[in-house]
Design a protein around this motif. Structure first.
Motif, short mmCIF file in Angstrom:
data_model
loop_
_atom_site.label_atom_id
_atom_site.label_comp_id
_atom_site.label_asym_id
_atom_site.label_seq_id
_atom_site.Cartn_x
_atom_site.Cartn_y
_atom_site.Cartn_z
N GLU A 24 17.69 44.45 -45.76
CA GLU A 24 16.87 44.26 -44.54
C GLU A 24 15.46 44.82 -44.72
O GLU A 24 14.48 44.22 -44.28
CB GLU A 24 17.55 44.88 -43.32
N ARG A 25 15.34 45.99 -45.38
CA ARG A 25 14.01 46.58 -45.63
C ARG A 25 13.19 45.66 -46.52
O ARG A 25 12.00 45.42 -46.27
CB ARG A 25 14.13 47.96 -46.28
N VAL A 26 13.81 45.12 -47.56
CA VAL A 26 13.11 44.23 -48.48
C VAL A 26 12.68 42.95 -47.75
O VAL A 26 11.55 42.49 -47.91
CB VAL A 26 13.98 43.91 -49.72
N LYS A 27 13.57 42.39 -46.95
CA LYS A 27 13.23 41.18 -46.19
C LYS A 27 12.03 41.44 -45.27
O LYS A 27 11.12 40.60 -45.18
CB LYS A 27 14.43 40.71 -45.37
N LEU A 28 12.02 42.59 -44.63
CA LEU A 28 10.91 42.94 -43.73
C LEU A 28 9.60 43.08 -44.52
O LEU A 28 8.56 42.54 -44.11
CB LEU A 28 11.23 44.24 -42.99
N LYS A 29 9.66 43.75 -45.66
CA LYS A 29 8.46 43.93 -46.48
C LYS A 29 7.95 42.61 -47.04
O LYS A 29 6.74 42.42 -47.22
CB LYS A 29 8.74 44.92 -47.61
N MET A 30 8.86 41.68 -47.33
CA MET A 30 8.46 40.39 -47.89
C MET A 30 7.74 39.53 -46.86
O MET A 30 7.13 38.52 -47.22
CB MET A 30 9.68 39.65 -48.44
N LYS A 31 7.75 39.91 -45.59
CA LYS A 31 7.00 39.17 -44.58
C LYS A 31 5.51 39.47 -44.66
O LYS A 31 4.70 38.73 -44.10
CB LYS A 31 7.54 39.49 -43.19
N ASN A 32 5.14 40.53 -45.37
CA ASN A 32 3.74 40.87 -45.57
C ASN A 32 3.19 39.93 -46.66
O ASN A 32 3.66 39.96 -47.80
CB ASN A 32 3.63 42.33 -46.02
N PRO A 33 2.22 39.09 -46.34
CA PRO A 33 1.71 38.09 -47.30
C PRO A 33 1.21 38.70 -48.62
O PRO A 33 1.41 38.11 -49.68
CB PRO A 33 0.57 37.40 -46.56
N ALA A 34 0.58 39.86 -48.56
CA ALA A 34 0.06 40.48 -49.79
C ALA A 34 1.20 40.89 -50.71
O ALA A 34 1.15 40.65 -51.93
CB ALA A 34 -0.81 41.69 -49.44
N ILE A 35 2.23 41.49 -50.14
CA ILE A 35 3.38 41.90 -50.95
C ILE A 35 4.12 40.68 -51.47
O ILE A 35 4.52 40.62 -52.65
CB ILE A 35 4.33 42.82 -50.14
N LYS A 36 4.29 39.68 -50.62
CA LYS A 36 4.97 38.44 -51.02
C LYS A 36 4.27 37.80 -52.21
O LYS A 36 4.91 37.38 -53.18
CB LYS A 36 5.04 37.48 -49.84
N ASP A 37 2.93 37.76 -52.18
CA ASP A 37 2.17 37.18 -53.29
C ASP A 37 2.34 37.98 -54.58
O ASP A 37 2.46 37.40 -55.66
CB ASP A 37 0.69 37.08 -52.93
N ARG A 38 2.37 39.30 -54.46
CA ARG A 38 2.57 40.14 -55.65
C ARG A 38 3.95 39.92 -56.26
O ARG A 38 4.09 39.84 -57.49
CB ARG A 38 2.35 41.61 -55.33
N VAL A 39 4.96 39.79 -55.41
CA VAL A 39 6.31 39.54 -55.91
C VAL A 39 6.38 38.16 -56.55
O VAL A 39 7.00 37.98 -57.60
CB VAL A 39 7.36 39.71 -54.80
N LYS A 40 5.73 37.17 -55.93
CA LYS A 40 5.69 35.82 -56.50
C LYS A 40 5.09 35.83 -57.91
O LYS A 40 5.55 35.13 -58.81
CB LYS A 40 4.88 34.88 -55.61
N GLN A 41 4.03 36.62 -58.10
CA GLN A 41 3.41 36.74 -59.42
C GLN A 41 4.38 37.33 -60.43
O GLN A 41 4.39 36.92 -61.59
CB GLN A 41 2.15 37.59 -59.35
N VAL A 42 5.20 38.29 -59.99
CA VAL A 42 6.16 38.93 -60.88
C VAL A 42 7.22 37.93 -61.35
O VAL A 42 7.60 37.93 -62.51
CB VAL A 42 6.85 40.13 -60.17
#
Length: 105
Positions: A24-42
């Motif tokens: 649930e914490r990860v899902k919530l953090k992934m709603k932040n566009p900046a974090i989502k983009d960084r994870v996508k790059q990974v």
């Protein structure tokens, strides 16, 4: 037995000991566009073979947890690595991605 049985479905990640609170914490953090983009790059460019390689998956988990600001214990890290390997995910297969989406929605 009363004749009325309640079927409780447990998400498959739970069977690996992965905490629903962590998910649930990860899902919530992934709603932040900046974090989502960084994870996508990974995860960009990963192949099925990459996701079956324990060393690469462990590195991926460590990098993603760092991006998300989540500290994982050695046991949590191992549970996530084993979960990813056992799912036999092909990131280029839409059905695999839909199945994962369904697990975590």
């Amino acid at each position: 037995m009363t004749g009325q049985e309640v079927l409780v479905t447990v998400p498959s990640y739970h069977q690996y000991g992965i905490s629903p609170q962590l998910v649930e914490r990860v899902k919530l953090k992934m709603k932040n566009p900046a974090i989502k983009d960084r994870v996508k790059q990974v995860v960009d460019g990963l192949t099925r073979a990459d996701l079956q390689d324990r060393v690469k998956v462990r590195r991926l988990v460590r990098t993603a947890s760092s991006v998300l600001g989540e500290r994982l214990s050695g046991a949590q890290e191992e549970q996530i690595v084993q979960f990813v390997i056992d799912q036999r995910i092909d990131p280029r297969n839409t059905l695999h991605l839909l199945r994962l989406w369904g697990m975590f929605r």
